[in-house]
Design an enzyme around this catalytic site. Structure first.
Site, PDB file in Angstrom:
ATOM      1  N   CYS A 297      22.981  61.130  -5.089  1.00 52.74           N
ATOM      2  CA  CYS A 297      23.459  60.053  -5.964  1.00 52.74           C
ATOM      3  C   CYS A 297      23.894  58.812  -5.186  1.00 52.74           C
ATOM      4  CB  CYS A 297      24.605  60.557  -6.837  1.00 52.74           C
ATOM      5  SG  CYS A 297      24.197  62.059  -7.729  1.00 52.74           S
TER       6      CYS A 297
ATOM      7  N   HIS B 242      28.864  54.767  -9.370  1.00 52.28           N
ATOM      8  CA  HIS B 242      27.889  55.803  -9.729  1.00 52.28           C
ATOM      9  C   HIS B 242      28.276  56.349 -11.100  1.00 52.28           C
ATOM     10  CE1 HIS B 242      25.455  59.255  -9.911  1.00 52.28           C
ATOM     11  NE2 HIS B 242      26.351  60.123  -9.490  1.00 52.28           N
TER      12      HIS B 242
ATOM     13  N   ASN C 216      24.027  60.976 -16.030  1.00 49.27           N
ATOM     14  CA  ASN C 216      24.010  60.784 -14.577  1.00 49.27           C
ATOM     15  C   ASN C 216      22.550  60.809 -14.113  1.00 49.27           C
ATOM     16  OD1 ASN C 216      24.117  61.082 -11.816  1.00 49.27           O
ATOM     17  ND2 ASN C 216      25.647  62.715 -11.831  1.00 49.27           N
TER      18      ASN C 216
END
Ligand code: ACO
Length: 325
Positions: free
Chosen positions: A112, A252, A282
């Protein structure tokens, strides 16, 4: 001073939208649990398109927006943990589709945090004088590596890609960054494990459960809140920029509760954190560039604005970048 400036941004998500309600039909979960624990309401899930289709779309949009011909691109860096192939890289597939025959193209893996590592890489090539411009993309189809029977993970992720065209500038661009890795924690978040089955041992070839996303959610939560706060503080201190000077933070997009803790610990109001996880979930390396693109497309950024991008991810890794728009 040479800086690396973001000239254009773009994003692409699959058309298919899967709501929390839809998920509650395949695993024992509810909109209430997912919304309260994560802030996610829906996510875009591939109807068959692989990661390359998404990242190529982003690259084509970037060329259209900037009117830069493919052959003028010097560097293509793609971040992904869900490429179509082990080899070729996604970046080489992008290179072919946009006719960037003079570019150097490769992928980076930092889960990520991937877009932060990719942008940092492009920044160094540009600052060194080796290249004038780059296309930097984060793209994932996490839906193909999620265990759709595991309610603790399948509700969190989505598919998509986002990216930026960056070039050498004397005016604005990347001001300062902080990247980090904590390999000692590698096993709190893993995916894609393949065992060493071959013709000369008796290890079975079938995929085992470690191939899917496996996560110790609480440990990831602790890691994220500690390191994102530390990293952002360090960037502001070292760049001598006060938190009040930052117009937006693009974090993020993993979990709204993580952002709430970061906001509180840094004393930066939640309104400054730009979030779209409610609609995308996500998307790992795509999450920061997709959110940045939305912020940009909504006309919320003006020349000279200071913004901070900050991500954390598998590895474990983290990365923060201060950018003057
Ligand atoms: N629906 C309903 N119940 C669920 C679900 C679900 N989808 N998932 C788990 N539960 C249950 C568990 O079984 C458990 O039940 P039990 O108490 O009867 O055993 C209960 O909910 C609590 O489970 P926990 O895992 O302890 O839940 P927690 O409050 O820690 O929330 C979460 C889980 C959201 C993952 C949290 O740990 C978190 O935010 N972690 C941060 C990690 C993160 O955001 N990762 C994203 C990907 S990683 C990355 O981006 C780098």
């Amino acid at each position: 001073m040479i800086r690396t400036r973001v000239i254009a941004t773009a994003a692409k998500a699959p058309e298919q939208v899967i709501t929390n309600e839809d998920l509650s039909k395949i695993v024992d979960t509810s909109d209430e649990w997912i919304s309260q624990r994560t802030g996610i309401k829906e996510r875009h899930i591939s109807a068959g398109e692989n990661t390359s289709a998404l990242v190529i779309d982003v690259a084509k949009q970037l060329l259209e927006k900037t009117e830069v011909p493919g052959e003028s691109i010097d560097l293509i860096v793609v971040a992904s943990v869900t490429p179509d192939y082990g080899t070729p890289s996604l970046a080489c597939m992008v290179q072919k589709e946009i006719g960037a025959k003079n570019a150097v193209a490769f992928d980076v893996v930092a889960a990520c945090s991937g877009f932060m590592f990719a942008l940092s890489t492009a920044d160094k090539y540009i600052k060194s004088g080796m290249f004038e411009n780059a296309i930097v993309i984060g793209g994932e189809t996490l839906s193909k590596i999620v265990d759709w029977t595991d309610r603790a993970t399948c509700v969190l992720f989505g598919d998509g890609a986002g990216g930026a065209y960056v070039e050498k500038s004397q005016e604005a661009g990347v001001v300062h960054e902080n990247l980090g890795s904590a390999g000692e924690l590698y096993d709190i978040l893993t995916e894609g494990y393949t065992n060493c089955s071959n013709a000369f041992n008796d290890i079975p070839a079938e995929i085992d459960s470690k191939w899917y996303v496996n996560m110790n959610g609480r440990e990831v939560f602790k890691f994220a809140t500690k390191n994102v706060v530390r990293s952002m503080k360090r960037v502001m201190e070292e760049a001598q920029v006060d938190r009040d000077e930052i117009k937006y933070i693009v974090p993020h997009q993993a979990n709204v509760r993580i952002v709430e803790v970061v906001s509180k610990k840094l004393g930066i109001p939640m309104e400054k954190f730009y979030m779209n996880m409610e609609r995308y979930g996500n998307t790992s390396s795509a999450s920061i560039p997709m959110a940045l693109n939305e912020l940009n497309e909504r006309g919320l950024l003006e020349r000279g604005d200071k913004i901070m991008l900050s991500g954390f991810g598998g590895g474990m890794t983290w990365g923060t970048m201060l950018i003057e728009w």
